[in-house]
Scaffold this motif. Structure first.
Motif: not given
Length: 108
Positions: A89, A91, A93, A99, A101-102, A104
């Motif tokens: 992932w 990430r 921040a 946080l 957005k994340t 994959k």
């Protein structure tokens, strides 16, 4: 994969699939799956002056982290280092570790 920049838009072609990406919908990461050690972030959140970008394994281990300030509004280059093949992932921040957005992605 071919990535070309034309004025304020981008064209992305891979395996016969193509998409035109305009600046307002560039909230993507590419290439995915990742075969090298450079990941491009289409657009970082607007209105935020500093972000921490990290790569995290499925079990929560942080593999790489980088602080970014005064970044451009276009695609941002993120050097992933030597990741082992697998799922990760990305990430993003903001202030206080919030946080934003994340994403994959897969490393081949």
């Amino acid at each position: 994969m071919r990535l070309t920049r034309r004025s304020q838009s981008m064209a992305w072609t891979r395996a016969g699939l193509s998409a035109k990406i305009q600046p307002d919908n560039m909230e993507i990461i590419y290439p995915n799956p990742l075969t090298g050690d450079i990941l491009y972030i289409g657009k970082l959140p607007e209105g935020v002056t500093k972000v921490n970008v990290s790569i995290v394994t499925p079990d929560g281990q942080i593999c790489r982290m980088e602080s970014m300030t005064n970044y451009s509004s276009g695609p941002v280059t993120f050097h992933t280092g030597k990741l082992a093949p697998g799922m990760y992932w990305l990430r993003i921040a903001g202030k206080g570790g919030k946080l934003l957005k994340t994403y994959k992605f897969i490393k081949l």
